[in-house]
Design a protein around this motif. Structure first.
Motif, PDB file in Angstrom:
ATOM      1  N   TYR A 164      -8.415  -0.029  -3.731  1.00  0.00           N
ATOM      2  CA  TYR A 164      -7.601   0.985  -3.048  1.00  0.00           C
ATOM      3  C   TYR A 164      -6.549   1.559  -3.991  1.00  0.00           C
ATOM      4  O   TYR A 164      -5.754   0.819  -4.574  1.00  0.00           O
ATOM      5  CB  TYR A 164      -6.900   0.390  -1.821  1.00  0.00           C
ATOM      6  CG  TYR A 164      -7.866  -0.199  -0.826  1.00  0.00           C
ATOM      7  CD1 TYR A 164      -8.755   0.616  -0.135  1.00  0.00           C
ATOM      8  CD2 TYR A 164      -7.892  -1.566  -0.589  1.00  0.00           C
ATOM      9  CE1 TYR A 164      -9.661   0.080   0.759  1.00  0.00           C
ATOM     10  CE2 TYR A 164      -8.788  -2.119   0.308  1.00  0.00           C
ATOM     11  CZ  TYR A 164      -9.666  -1.282   0.981  1.00  0.00           C
ATOM     12  OH  TYR A 164     -10.554  -1.828   1.864  1.00  0.00           O
TER      13      TYR A 164
ATOM     14  N   GLN B 239      -1.324 -11.279  14.768  1.00  0.00           N
ATOM     15  CA  GLN B 239      -1.610  -9.992  15.412  1.00  0.00           C
ATOM     16  C   GLN B 239      -2.315  -9.027  14.473  1.00  0.00           C
ATOM     17  O   GLN B 239      -2.107  -9.086  13.252  1.00  0.00           O
ATOM     18  CB  GLN B 239      -0.282  -9.328  15.783  1.00  0.00           C
ATOM     19  CG  GLN B 239       0.137  -9.575  17.198  1.00  0.00           C
ATOM     20  CD  GLN B 239       1.519  -8.988  17.431  1.00  0.00           C
ATOM     21  OE1 GLN B 239       2.436  -9.192  16.631  1.00  0.00           O
ATOM     22  NE2 GLN B 239       1.667  -8.256  18.497  1.00  0.00           N
ATOM     23  N   SER B 240      -3.050  -8.111  15.073  1.00  0.00           N
ATOM     24  CA  SER B 240      -3.696  -7.049  14.313  1.00  0.00           C
ATOM     25  C   SER B 240      -2.674  -6.341  13.417  1.00  0.00           C
ATOM     26  O   SER B 240      -1.580  -6.026  13.874  1.00  0.00           O
ATOM     27  CB  SER B 240      -4.302  -6.065  15.316  1.00  0.00           C
ATOM     28  OG  SER B 240      -4.951  -5.055  14.625  1.00  0.00           O
TER      29      SER B 240
ATOM     30  N   PHE C 146       0.896  -1.156   0.000  1.00  0.00           N
ATOM     31  CA  PHE C 146       0.000   0.000   0.000  1.00  0.00           C
ATOM     32  C   PHE C 146       0.932   1.203   0.000  1.00  0.00           C
ATOM     33  O   PHE C 146       1.625   1.452   0.995  1.00  0.00           O
ATOM     34  CB  PHE C 146      -0.883   0.019   1.253  1.00  0.00           C
ATOM     35  CG  PHE C 146      -2.015  -0.978   1.209  1.00  0.00           C
ATOM     36  CD1 PHE C 146      -3.016  -0.885   0.249  1.00  0.00           C
ATOM     37  CD2 PHE C 146      -2.090  -2.007   2.139  1.00  0.00           C
ATOM     38  CE1 PHE C 146      -4.068  -1.800   0.214  1.00  0.00           C
ATOM     39  CE2 PHE C 146      -3.138  -2.924   2.112  1.00  0.00           C
ATOM     40  CZ  PHE C 146      -4.125  -2.817   1.145  1.00  0.00           C
TER      41      PHE C 146
ATOM     42  N   LYS D  96      -3.765 -10.227   7.437  1.00  0.00           N
ATOM     43  CA  LYS D  96      -4.737 -11.309   7.185  1.00  0.00           C
ATOM     44  C   LYS D  96      -5.850 -10.863   6.231  1.00  0.00           C
ATOM     45  O   LYS D  96      -6.159 -11.552   5.259  1.00  0.00           O
ATOM     46  CB  LYS D  96      -5.365 -11.787   8.514  1.00  0.00           C
ATOM     47  CG  LYS D  96      -4.360 -12.211   9.565  1.00  0.00           C
ATOM     48  CD  LYS D  96      -5.018 -12.543  10.891  1.00  0.00           C
ATOM     49  CE  LYS D  96      -5.712 -11.405  11.598  1.00  0.00           C
ATOM     50  NZ  LYS D  96      -4.860 -10.290  12.076  1.00  0.00           N
TER      51      LYS D  96
ATOM     52  N   VAL E 220       3.206  -4.796   2.673  1.00  0.00           N
ATOM     53  CA  VAL E 220       2.255  -5.404   3.610  1.00  0.00           C
ATOM     54  C   VAL E 220       2.233  -6.934   3.539  1.00  0.00           C
ATOM     55  O   VAL E 220       2.131  -7.603   4.569  1.00  0.00           O
ATOM     56  CB  VAL E 220       0.841  -4.808   3.380  1.00  0.00           C
ATOM     57  CG1 VAL E 220      -0.211  -5.556   4.163  1.00  0.00           C
ATOM     58  CG2 VAL E 220       0.824  -3.328   3.777  1.00  0.00           C
TER      59      VAL E 220
ATOM     60  N   THR F 142      -5.852  -8.283   4.271  1.00  0.00           N
ATOM     61  CA  THR F 142      -5.270  -7.945   2.973  1.00  0.00           C
ATOM     62  C   THR F 142      -5.053  -9.205   2.141  1.00  0.00           C
ATOM     63  O   THR F 142      -5.323  -9.217   0.936  1.00  0.00           O
ATOM     64  CB  THR F 142      -3.920  -7.212   3.187  1.00  0.00           C
ATOM     65  OG1 THR F 142      -4.145  -6.085   4.038  1.00  0.00           O
ATOM     66  CG2 THR F 142      -3.322  -6.757   1.880  1.00  0.00           C
TER      67      THR F 142
ATOM     68  N   GLU G  72     -13.272 -12.500  10.297  1.00  0.00           N
ATOM     69  CA  GLU G  72     -13.766 -12.364  11.675  1.00  0.00           C
ATOM     70  C   GLU G  72     -15.299 -12.359  11.717  1.00  0.00           C
ATOM     71  O   GLU G  72     -15.913 -11.410  12.226  1.00  0.00           O
ATOM     72  CB  GLU G  72     -13.213 -11.073  12.300  1.00  0.00           C
ATOM     73  CG  GLU G  72     -11.694 -11.053  12.351  1.00  0.00           C
ATOM     74  CD  GLU G  72     -11.191  -9.831  13.116  1.00  0.00           C
ATOM     75  OE1 GLU G  72     -11.641  -9.662  14.256  1.00  0.00           O
ATOM     76  OE2 GLU G  72     -10.380  -9.076  12.573  1.00  0.00           O
TER      77      GLU G  72
HETATM   78  N1  LIG Z   1      -6.444   0.370   2.153  1.00  0.00           N
HETATM   79  C1  LIG Z   1      -5.308   0.452   2.818  1.00  0.00           C
HETATM   80  N2  LIG Z   1      -4.460   1.465   2.600  1.00  0.00           N
HETATM   81  C2  LIG Z   1      -3.281   1.571   3.282  1.00  0.00           C
HETATM   82  N3  LIG Z   1      -2.853   0.674   4.187  1.00  0.00           N
HETATM   83  C3  LIG Z   1      -3.657  -0.360   4.444  1.00  0.00           C
HETATM   84  C4  LIG Z   1      -4.929  -0.537   3.791  1.00  0.00           C
HETATM   85  N4  LIG Z   1      -5.495  -1.666   4.259  1.00  0.00           N
HETATM   86  C5  LIG Z   1      -4.634  -2.182   5.161  1.00  0.00           C
HETATM   87  N5  LIG Z   1      -3.545  -1.407   5.280  1.00  0.00           N
HETATM   88  C6  LIG Z   1      -2.367  -1.662   6.153  1.00  0.00           C
HETATM   89  O1  LIG Z   1      -1.890  -2.948   5.849  1.00  0.00           O
HETATM   90  C7  LIG Z   1      -1.508  -3.647   7.029  1.00  0.00           C
HETATM   91  C8  LIG Z   1      -2.274  -4.956   7.128  1.00  0.00           C
HETATM   92  O2  LIG Z   1      -3.649  -4.660   7.360  1.00  0.00           O
HETATM   93  P1  LIG Z   1      -4.757  -5.789   7.468  1.00  0.00           P
HETATM   94  O3  LIG Z   1      -6.069  -5.083   7.518  1.00  0.00           O
HETATM   95  O4  LIG Z   1      -4.562  -6.770   6.380  1.00  0.00           O
HETATM   96  O5  LIG Z   1      -4.389  -6.463   8.856  1.00  0.00           O
HETATM   97  P2  LIG Z   1      -5.154  -7.612   9.654  1.00  0.00           P
HETATM   98  O6  LIG Z   1      -4.162  -8.687   9.906  1.00  0.00           O
HETATM   99  O7  LIG Z   1      -6.411  -7.957   8.949  1.00  0.00           O
HETATM  100  O8  LIG Z   1      -5.476  -6.864  11.040  1.00  0.00           O
HETATM  101  P3  LIG Z   1      -6.756  -6.964  12.009  1.00  0.00           P
HETATM  102  O9  LIG Z   1      -6.581  -8.232  12.767  1.00  0.00           O
HETATM  103  O10 LIG Z   1      -6.642  -5.749  12.867  1.00  0.00           O
HETATM  104  O11 LIG Z   1      -7.994  -6.946  11.154  1.00  0.00           O
HETATM  105  C9  LIG Z   1      -1.749  -2.690   8.179  1.00  0.00           C
HETATM  106  O12 LIG Z   1      -0.545  -2.055   8.476  1.00  0.00           O
HETATM  107  C10 LIG Z   1      -2.755  -1.712   7.611  1.00  0.00           C
HETATM  108  O13 LIG Z   1      -2.634  -0.459   8.227  1.00  0.00           O
END
Ligand SMILES: Nc1ncnc2c1ncn2[C@@H]1O[C@H](COP(=O)(O)OP(=O)(O)OP(=O)(O)O)[C@@H](O)[C@H]1O
Ligand SMILES: [Mg+2]
Length: 268
Positions: free
Chosen positions: A74, A55-56, A31, A60, A36, A62, A190
């Motif tokens: 995006y 972890q958050s 991104f 996942k 990522v 993405t 989730e």
């Molecule tokens: N549309 C976007 N534009 C910019 N950065 C993004 C975008 N979507 C996700 N990110 C970034 O990409 C990384 C992975 O995000 P992602 O949403 O995939 O995490 P996750 O593992 O699903 O987390 P969670 O458990 O909190 O849902 C994070 O650093 C997030 O800030």
């Protein structure tokens, strides 16, 4: 009730192409300048439940959004590598993205019914595909609602607004909406985190029955849930796939210390 012992579980390293629903090869995603997803390679087995944990912010959502090209929405998102579904790299420019999204259904954390009736919600995608005959729509709506274990609760109120359903019913409605298109893969991000424990159990049992007809990928923060419902589990950290194995192995004998620390709650 859920099965306690899972059968026909092969090690991930032995999955053949024919047993694979989604094959991810050297997938990288950015991104803007933020890297990522880092070189993800994995095979998601057909007609099984695969859990993605970590972890958050580890990537996942993405990753599963790569399975139906949702990240295309995006600006500034770039990816390279392959995601192969039905023998074709869906990252190719030739991919028909709306057909792909019918084949790879998605359910999000918060139920998102459309502001229309229960019936119209379930046949929305079919109507977009041009199905018009009332009988075909009726049959499809009934069948999808039965598969989502919602039919008995709504069969006498199909034309009421979907918003009048409870949260757990709305989540099953959204699952029925995805199932009406007979997806090959169902992505659940989730799906139960906003639901009460009993409704959660209900949806977990639903997954067990749905995997006969499609492949399920579930993102969850709940380790017990991942261990209960999934046949395979993949653990991610900061965009990398750390460990991927059948769930019994991953939860009882993880190979990596990082995985062990995460699943035992030492961090994350
Ligand atoms: N549309 C976007 N534009 C910019 N950065 C993004 C975008 N979507 C996700 N990110 C970034 O990409 C990384 C992975 O995000 P992602 O949403 O995939 O995490 P996750 O593992 O699903 O987390 P969670 O458990 O909190 O849902 C994070 O650093 C997030 O800030
Ligand atoms: Mg997420």
């Amino acid at each position: 009730m859920l099965k306690l012992f899972k059968h026909n579980i092969q090690p991930v390293s032995e999955l053949s192409s024919a047993q694979t629903a989604v094959e991810v090869n050297a997938l990288n995603l950015w991104f803007g300048d933020k890297h990522v997803l880092k070189d993800i390679t994995m095979r998601i087995p057909k007609n099984k439940v695969t859990a993605l944990i970590g972890q958050s912010g580890c990537g996942k959502s993405t990753l599963i959004n790569c399975f139906n090209r949702l990240n295309d929405l995006y600006d500034g998102c770039q990816y390279k590598g392959e995601v192969i579904i039905d023998g074709k790299n869906i990252n190719s420019k030739k991919t028909n993205v709306s057909r792909l999204r019918a084949k790879v259904g998605m359910v999000f954390q918060r139920p998102n019914p459309f502001p229309m009736s229960i019936y119209e919600n379930v046949c929305y995608g079919l109507k977009l595909q041009g199905v018009r005959e009332r009988r075909n729509l009726d049959d499809a709506v009934e069948s999808a609602l039965k598969q989502a274990a919602l039919w008995d609760e709504v069969k006498d109120r199909l034309f009421e607004p979907a918003m009048t359903l409870s949260g757990g019913q709305q989540q099953r409605l959204v699952i029925a909406r995805a199932l009406s298109l007979k997806p090959e893969v169902l992505l659940l991000d989730e799906p139960t985190s906003a639901l009460d424990p009993l409704t959660t159990l209900f949806i977990e049992e639903l997954m067990e029955s749905l995997k006969k007809q499609c492949t399920i990928v579930i993102v969850t923060h709940n380790m017990q849930q991942a261990a209960r419902v999934s046949d395979y589990t993949a653990f991610f950290h900061q965009g990398k796939l750390v460990e991927y194995a059948d769930s019994d192995t991953l939860f009882t004998m993880p190979e990596k210390k990082q995985t062990e620390d995460y699943i035992t709650g030492r961090y994350g």
